[in-house]
Design a protein around this motif. Structure first.
Motif, PDB file in Angstrom:
ATOM      1  N   GLU A 131      15.551 -14.457 -15.760  1.00 18.63           N
ATOM      2  CA  GLU A 131      14.861 -13.225 -15.935  1.00 18.63           C
ATOM      3  C   GLU A 131      15.419 -12.102 -16.675  1.00 18.63           C
ATOM      4  O   GLU A 131      14.600 -11.275 -17.496  1.00 18.63           O
ATOM      5  N   HIS A 132      16.824 -11.958 -16.742  1.00 17.81           N
ATOM      6  CA  HIS A 132      17.286 -11.070 -17.705  1.00 17.81           C
ATOM      7  C   HIS A 132      17.199 -11.408 -18.933  1.00 17.81           C
ATOM      8  O   HIS A 132      16.721 -10.553 -19.887  1.00 17.81           O
ATOM      9  N   LEU A 133      17.150 -12.492 -19.570  1.00 17.18           N
ATOM     10  CA  LEU A 133      16.939 -13.021 -20.900  1.00 17.18           C
ATOM     11  C   LEU A 133      15.342 -12.802 -21.369  1.00 17.18           C
ATOM     12  O   LEU A 133      14.972 -12.295 -22.339  1.00 17.18           O
ATOM     13  N   GLU A 134      14.578 -13.181 -20.471  1.00 21.48           N
ATOM     14  CA  GLU A 134      13.003 -12.718 -20.761  1.00 21.48           C
ATOM     15  C   GLU A 134      12.749 -11.529 -20.639  1.00 21.48           C
ATOM     16  O   GLU A 134      11.823 -10.979 -21.674  1.00 21.48           O
ATOM     17  N   ALA A 146      20.465 -24.755 -26.198  1.00 18.23           N
ATOM     18  CA  ALA A 146      19.887 -24.976 -27.357  1.00 18.23           C
ATOM     19  C   ALA A 146      19.330 -23.515 -27.458  1.00 18.23           C
ATOM     20  O   ALA A 146      18.591 -22.764 -26.547  1.00 18.23           O
ATOM     21  N   PHE A 147      19.346 -22.827 -28.575  1.00 16.87           N
ATOM     22  CA  PHE A 147      19.146 -21.610 -28.802  1.00 16.87           C
ATOM     23  C   PHE A 147      18.305 -21.234 -30.389  1.00 16.87           C
ATOM     24  O   PHE A 147      19.140 -21.783 -31.374  1.00 16.87           O
ATOM     25  N   TRP A 148      17.272 -20.950 -30.491  1.00 14.49           N
ATOM     26  CA  TRP A 148      16.808 -20.817 -32.104  1.00 14.49           C
ATOM     27  C   TRP A 148      16.640 -19.427 -32.095  1.00 14.49           C
ATOM     28  O   TRP A 148      15.753 -18.599 -31.665  1.00 14.49           O
ATOM     29  N   PRO A 149      17.510 -18.676 -32.679  1.00 14.61           N
ATOM     30  CA  PRO A 149      17.828 -17.358 -32.849  1.00 14.61           C
ATOM     31  C   PRO A 149      16.486 -16.511 -33.724  1.00 14.61           C
ATOM     32  O   PRO A 149      16.169 -15.523 -33.494  1.00 14.61           O
ATOM     33  N   ASP A 150      15.874 -17.192 -34.629  1.00 19.53           N
ATOM     34  CA  ASP A 150      14.805 -16.664 -35.270  1.00 19.53           C
ATOM     35  C   ASP A 150      13.901 -16.377 -34.493  1.00 19.53           C
ATOM     36  O   ASP A 150      12.912 -15.556 -34.650  1.00 19.53           O
ATOM     37  N   GLN A 151      13.454 -17.376 -33.531  1.00 18.26           N
ATOM     38  CA  GLN A 151      12.094 -17.118 -32.701  1.00 18.26           C
ATOM     39  C   GLN A 151      12.550 -16.860 -31.260  1.00 18.26           C
ATOM     40  O   GLN A 151      11.534 -16.637 -30.691  1.00 18.26           O
ATOM     41  N   SER A 152      13.925 -16.550 -30.941  1.00 21.68           N
ATOM     42  CA  SER A 152      14.427 -16.281 -29.743  1.00 21.68           C
ATOM     43  C   SER A 152      13.864 -16.886 -28.707  1.00 21.68           C
ATOM     44  O   SER A 152      13.266 -16.484 -27.746  1.00 21.68           O
ATOM     45  N   VAL A 153      14.178 -18.196 -28.781  1.00 22.83           N
ATOM     46  CA  VAL A 153      13.768 -19.296 -27.733  1.00 22.83           C
ATOM     47  C   VAL A 153      15.007 -19.736 -27.364  1.00 22.83           C
ATOM     48  O   VAL A 153      15.989 -20.253 -28.261  1.00 22.83           O
ATOM     49  N   ASP A 196       3.798 -14.014 -32.298  1.00 23.86           N
ATOM     50  CA  ASP A 196       2.671 -13.304 -31.552  1.00 23.86           C
ATOM     51  C   ASP A 196       3.304 -12.437 -30.367  1.00 23.86           C
ATOM     52  O   ASP A 196       2.612 -11.674 -29.865  1.00 23.86           O
ATOM     53  N   ARG A 197       4.767 -12.550 -30.151  1.00 24.04           N
ATOM     54  CA  ARG A 197       5.265 -11.745 -29.229  1.00 24.04           C
ATOM     55  C   ARG A 197       6.127 -10.459 -29.966  1.00 24.04           C
ATOM     56  O   ARG A 197       6.233 -10.527 -31.162  1.00 24.04           O
ATOM     57  N   GLN A 198       6.495  -9.525 -28.958  1.00 22.71           N
ATOM     58  CA  GLN A 198       7.128  -8.384 -29.419  1.00 22.71           C
ATOM     59  C   GLN A 198       8.489  -8.876 -29.867  1.00 22.71           C
ATOM     60  O   GLN A 198       9.099  -9.842 -29.051  1.00 22.71           O
ATOM     61  N   PRO A 199       9.348  -8.129 -30.893  1.00 23.15           N
ATOM     62  CA  PRO A 199      10.740  -8.550 -31.496  1.00 23.15           C
ATOM     63  C   PRO A 199      11.464  -8.615 -30.025  1.00 23.15           C
ATOM     64  O   PRO A 199      11.310  -7.522 -29.376  1.00 23.15           O
ATOM     65  N   ALA A 200      12.436  -9.649 -30.025  1.00 17.52           N
ATOM     66  CA  ALA A 200      13.369  -9.678 -28.883  1.00 17.52           C
ATOM     67  C   ALA A 200      14.629  -8.480 -29.251  1.00 17.52           C
ATOM     68  O   ALA A 200      14.927  -8.481 -30.600  1.00 17.52           O
TER      69      ALA A 200
END
Length: 276
Positions: free
Chosen positions: A227-230, A195-202, A264-268
């Motif tokens: 680790e690569h995705l993070e 599952a992937f939420w592109p707007d939140q990069s989760v 609260d995170r830097q843009p992915a």
């Protein structure tokens, strides 16, 4: 002796089966438990013979016990016997161990596949627990067992995916993109996620791996992808089938928290999303 109790009550055991199982436990005396096909019949497996039709009863004891098999009782030994489950006042091996002991004496590929599949689809245990016991018993070198394990893992993944869909629906999480591959624009393939939420990069990834002989390589590959995705700014939420089954509400909270923290995170990094 400590006994665990099954989650759901079972119908009373027919007297003919009960008497024979009691006799087997009396023969083995202390610290013994029913295992193998006899145990699966006590768990009411549809793929196992009914209690009254079990020809030979497997009894699990500690390796140090001096006990011989008989015409009607097969003695199975364990270095560290598991804690038994109590059914009809009888001590019974947990399902994964009972399955391994049953499979060790079976050559019928169809029966083995039906028993393993029923263990997962019937909610008795998770695939990983079954494969651990099969591996411990050195049964994963038998081709018909390996084939059955492949079917088992496919069944386990299907059930876990259904639970993930149910979690998103029942806890009113935003709809994600389901079962997608992620790729950098014009760059390498990053891997698939459930599952992937592109707007939140989760991203959510179901860990349906099972401990097999190549487990170290699988774990290394999984860790590298995560680790690569993070590093690209994508939060990866790791869920297991057991967590989804036992604490779906807590897992929904974990996913919701990751989605809410996105601001609260830097843009992915931008990634291309493709159907898997």
């Amino acid at each position: 002796m400590n006994h665990n109790t099954p989650d759901a009550p079972l119908s009373p055991l027919p007297r003919t089966g009960f008497d024979r199982f009691q006799e087997a436990i009396r023969y083995a005396r202390t610290e013994a438990m029913i295992t193998g096909l006899a145990a699966l019949s006590l768990y009411r497996f549809a793929a196992a013979p009914p209690p009254g039709m079990i020809e030979r009863i497997d009894v699990l004891v500690a390796r140090t016990r001096r006990l011989r098999s008989t015409h009607q009782i097969r003695v199975v030994r364990a270095v560290e016997p598991p804690h038994p489950v109590e059914i009809d006042a009888l001590p019974v091996a947990p399902v994964p161990r009972a399955l391994a002991d049953a499979v060790s004496a079976l050559d019928d590929a169809g029966v083995v596949r039906r028993l393993l599949t029923e263990a997962v689809s019937g909610g008795h245990c998770e695939p990983g627990a079954v494969v651990r016991e099969l591996n411990r018993a050195r049964l994963l070198t038998r081709p018909h067992v390996v084939d059955a394990v492949d079917s088992l893992l496919a069944e386990g993944r299907s059930i876990a995916e259904d639970r993930l869909y149910a979690m998103v629906r029942e806890f009113a999480l935003p709809d994600p993109l389901w079962n997608v591959d992620l790729r950098l624009p014009g760059g390498p393939h990053l891997g698939g996620v459930d599952a992937f939420w592109p707007d939140q990069s989760v991203a959510v990834e179901l860990d349906t791996r099972a401990p097999r002989q190549d487990d170290d390589a699988l774990w290394t590959e999984y860790t590298r992808k995560r680790e690569h995705l993070e590093r690209l700014g994508i939060t990866v939420v790791h869920l297991t089938p057991r967590k989804l089954r036992e604490s779906m509400d807590q897992q929904a909270t974990v996913v919701r928290t990751a989605l809410m923290a996105a601001g609260d995170r830097q843009p992915a990094a931008y990634v291309v999303v493709l159907p898997r």
